[in-house]
Design an enzyme around this catalytic site. Structure first.
Site, mmCIF file in Angstrom:
data_model
loop_
_atom_site.group_PDB
_atom_site.id
_atom_site.type_symbol
_atom_site.label_atom_id
_atom_site.label_comp_id
_atom_site.label_asym_id
_atom_site.label_seq_id
_atom_site.Cartn_x
_atom_site.Cartn_y
_atom_site.Cartn_z
ATOM 1 N N SER A 1 -3.605 11.775 -12.178
ATOM 2 C CA SER A 1 -3.792 12.386 -13.358
ATOM 3 C C SER A 1 -2.815 13.643 -13.934
ATOM 4 O O SER A 1 -3.145 14.263 -15.111
ATOM 5 C CB SER A 1 -5.232 13.104 -13.283
ATOM 6 O OG SER A 1 -6.193 12.110 -13.001
ATOM 7 N N THR B 1 1.142 16.423 -9.908
ATOM 8 C CA THR B 1 2.529 16.967 -9.614
ATOM 9 C C THR B 1 3.191 17.983 -10.731
ATOM 10 O O THR B 1 3.681 18.841 -10.494
ATOM 11 C CB THR B 1 3.424 15.755 -9.573
ATOM 12 O OG1 THR B 1 2.849 14.616 -8.871
ATOM 13 C CG2 THR B 1 4.753 15.925 -9.062
ATOM 14 N N TRP B 2 2.814 17.305 -12.139
ATOM 15 C CA TRP B 2 3.162 18.377 -13.075
ATOM 16 C C TRP B 2 2.500 19.580 -13.053
ATOM 17 O O TRP B 2 3.008 20.825 -13.263
ATOM 18 C CB TRP B 2 2.771 17.498 -14.417
ATOM 19 C CG TRP B 2 3.552 18.188 -15.614
ATOM 20 C CD1 TRP B 2 4.565 18.963 -15.736
ATOM 21 C CD2 TRP B 2 3.307 17.466 -16.940
ATOM 22 N NE1 TRP B 2 4.865 19.118 -17.096
ATOM 23 C CE2 TRP B 2 4.174 18.288 -18.022
ATOM 24 C CE3 TRP B 2 2.404 16.759 -17.507
ATOM 25 C CZ2 TRP B 2 4.187 18.217 -19.324
ATOM 26 C CZ3 TRP B 2 2.258 16.534 -18.956
ATOM 27 C CH2 TRP B 2 3.270 17.287 -19.745
ATOM 28 N N HIS C 1 -8.192 17.324 -4.188
ATOM 29 C CA HIS C 1 -8.481 16.313 -5.189
ATOM 30 C C HIS C 1 -10.344 16.248 -4.985
ATOM 31 O O HIS C 1 -10.682 15.227 -5.549
ATOM 32 C CB HIS C 1 -8.165 14.726 -4.711
ATOM 33 C CG HIS C 1 -6.490 14.425 -5.041
ATOM 34 N ND1 HIS C 1 -6.169 14.849 -6.244
ATOM 35 C CD2 HIS C 1 -5.621 13.916 -4.498
ATOM 36 C CE1 HIS C 1 -4.871 14.323 -6.478
ATOM 37 N NE2 HIS C 1 -4.668 13.964 -5.183
ATOM 38 N N TYR D 1 -4.153 15.797 -19.640
ATOM 39 C CA TYR D 1 -2.694 15.436 -19.472
ATOM 40 C C TYR D 1 -2.074 15.043 -20.866
ATOM 41 O O TYR D 1 -0.772 15.250 -21.153
ATOM 42 C CB TYR D 1 -2.696 14.179 -18.552
ATOM 43 C CG TYR D 1 -1.339 13.538 -18.312
ATOM 44 C CD1 TYR D 1 -0.478 13.887 -17.275
ATOM 45 C CD2 TYR D 1 -0.823 12.520 -19.173
ATOM 46 C CE1 TYR D 1 0.811 13.300 -16.925
ATOM 47 C CE2 TYR D 1 0.613 11.988 -18.901
ATOM 48 C CZ TYR D 1 1.071 12.330 -17.811
ATOM 49 O OH TYR D 1 2.542 11.739 -17.513
HETATM 50 P P1 PAP Z 1 -0.672 12.424 -7.490
HETATM 51 O O1 PAP Z 1 -2.333 12.357 -7.473
HETATM 52 O O2 PAP Z 1 -0.119 11.519 -6.438
HETATM 53 O O3 PAP Z 1 -0.376 13.815 -6.971
HETATM 54 P P2 PAP Z 1 0.015 12.785 -10.022
HETATM 55 O O4 PAP Z 1 0.888 13.598 -10.049
HETATM 56 O O5 PAP Z 1 -1.546 13.318 -10.157
HETATM 57 O O6 PAP Z 1 -0.128 11.879 -8.812
HETATM 58 O O7 PAP Z 1 0.237 11.624 -11.182
HETATM 59 C C1 PAP Z 1 1.389 10.935 -11.182
HETATM 60 C C2 PAP Z 1 1.588 10.863 -12.589
HETATM 61 O O8 PAP Z 1 2.234 11.708 -13.149
HETATM 62 C C3 PAP Z 1 2.689 9.911 -12.791
HETATM 63 O O9 PAP Z 1 2.233 8.921 -14.136
HETATM 64 P P3 PAP Z 1 2.897 7.287 -14.530
HETATM 65 O O10 PAP Z 1 2.470 6.475 -13.277
HETATM 66 O O11 PAP Z 1 1.946 6.989 -15.829
HETATM 67 O O12 PAP Z 1 4.139 7.690 -14.758
HETATM 68 C C4 PAP Z 1 3.961 10.302 -13.032
HETATM 69 O O13 PAP Z 1 4.963 9.438 -13.630
HETATM 70 C C5 PAP Z 1 3.336 11.473 -13.821
HETATM 71 N N1 PAP Z 1 4.184 12.698 -13.810
HETATM 72 C C6 PAP Z 1 4.699 13.380 -12.667
HETATM 73 N N2 PAP Z 1 5.496 14.074 -13.052
HETATM 74 C C7 PAP Z 1 5.356 14.419 -14.357
HETATM 75 C C8 PAP Z 1 5.632 15.556 -15.224
HETATM 76 N N3 PAP Z 1 6.655 16.513 -15.001
HETATM 77 N N4 PAP Z 1 5.635 15.340 -16.582
HETATM 78 C C9 PAP Z 1 4.783 14.202 -16.972
HETATM 79 N N5 PAP Z 1 4.168 13.485 -16.136
HETATM 80 C C10 PAP Z 1 4.667 13.283 -14.964
#
Ligand code: PAP
Length: 346
Positions: free
Chosen positions: A90, A93-94, A152, A240
């Site tokens: 969701s 990481t961001w 989580h 997000y």
């Molecule tokens: P996690 O639950 O494994 O930690 P999480 O970071 O919550 O994962 O989600 C990953 C999503 O955030 C990915 O989305 P997508 O599959 O639709 O591409 C990932 O690309 C996106 N993401 C990671 N870093 C960023 C960022 N800096 N800015 C925007 N979206 C990001």
């Protein structure tokens, strides 16, 4: 002596597999109680074929139950702690990148930020699927203050000390349609021989039934949404899609909430913009560490850091879900989520 059938032992083994001697000894203390507990919990399987149990009303991988229980029982939150929370895929990481960079901007000049050489999941570790998974009593004292930690777990299952101390909670939510595709694509990208990934249609069926790690998603989101409405000083609820639309506003909002607002001088110097750039999807995705590094959050799989940076867009679900699939999930969300006044941009 308790009798464990073959199928039961399949359920239990992952919780005790591939852990160090130290960890397995620690887990041993909990094992009898947990074995009893696991045997009596409703069971299912994750999208990638791992045993899943319904614990405290949410679905959790059975291998993480010992770590979840240790975290719930032993974690001592401190008033200054910052707890980042989310449903998987969701925007965690961001959020980790942003919170770490905002909070530590006086400690690390932005051009030397550890974020440039370290994956956000290593800078801000998960409590139950990393720290307490590796060690039943992790040493959390050496983490620099304010400690930034992540989980989580649903709001209702957070340890009491998080709920009752002065620590702050930041939750990031995402449109569940995109969250599902992100989750599905994440597992597809791992291509691990130990994994038994179901088809996207089967995975979707599970999502609609709320059967997936930490699910149902609508209950997870609602728990934090209500908490943020009731106690906005304690829980900040981010989306997000809003972050994608206006990251500058959201960075300032996050800094204010965390008690480290930007000074006028910082704003004039462009610090907020610089943080938005450092933490942006394109920047993080293209860093060497995120192209080649690995991160073992899940116990079994060593996940390549690049798997956390796929597309980073809003509305990608349109490329994968049929209209009958999206209509079906929307209908569920309408009933379970949107009636509370919460909505997501698509
Ligand atoms: P996690 O639950 O494994 O930690 P999480 O970071 O919550 O994962 O989600 C990953 C999503 O955030 C990915 O989305 P997508 O599959 O639709 O591409 C990932 O690309 C996106 N993401 C990671 N870093 C960023 C960022 N800096 N800015 C925007 N979206 C990001």
């Amino acid at each position: 002596m308790m009798h464990i059938s073959e199928s039961d032992s399949y359920l239990l083994i992952p919780a005790f597999q591939k852990v160090s001697m130290e960890t397995s000894a620690a887990i041993g203390e909990l094992s009898n109680e947990i074995q009893q507990l696991l045997l009596n919990l409703p069971r299912e399987k994750t999208l990638d074929g791992n045993p899943l149990c319904q614990y405290q009303g949410f679905w959790a991988q059975s291998k993480f139950i010992p770590a979840i229980i240790s975290f719930q029982r032993h974690f001592q939150a401190e008033d200054g702690d910052i707890i980042l929370t989310s449903f998987p895929k969701s925007g965690t990481t961001w959020l980790k990148a942003l919170a770490f960079t905002i909070v530590n901007r006086a400690r690390f000049p932005l051009q030397n930020s550890p974020l440039l050489t370290t994956n956000p999941h290593q800078l801000v570790p998960f409590l139950e699927v990393d720290l307490y998974w590796k060690n039943q009593s992790p040493n959390l004292e050496d983490i620099p203050k304010p400690r930034i930690l992540a989980t989580h777990l649903p709001y209702a299952s957070l340890p009491n000390s998080i709920l009752n101390s002065g620590c702050r909670i930041v939750y990031v939510a995402r449109n569940p349609l995109d969250q599902f595709i992100s989750h599905w694509k994440f597992f597809s990208s791992l291509q691990d021989p130990n994994m038994n990934l179901v088809s996207m249609e089967e995975a979707f069926e599970k999502i609609c039934n709320g059967v997936h790690s930490y699910g149902p998603v609508w209950e997870h989101v609602m728990g934090y949404w209500k908490a943020s409405q009731e106690n906005p000083e304690k829980v900040l609820f981010l989306k997000y899609e809003d972050m994608q639309e206006n990251i500058i506003f959201n960075i300032k909002n996050l800094a204010n909430f965390l008690g480290c607002a930007f000074s006028q001088a910082e704003e004039r110097q462009g610090v907020v913009k610089e943080i938005s750039k450092i933490c942006s999807f394109d920047n993080l995705k293209n860093l060497e560490v995120n192209k080649v590094g690995k991160y073992s959050k899940f116990g079994f799989y060593a996940v390549r850091n690049e798997a956390f940076f796929r597309k980073g867009t809003v509305g990608d679900w349109r490329n994968y879900l049929t209209s009958s699939m999206s209509d079906r999930l929307e209908k569920i969300l309408e009933e379970k989520l949107y009636s509370s006044g919460l909505s997501f941009k698509k």
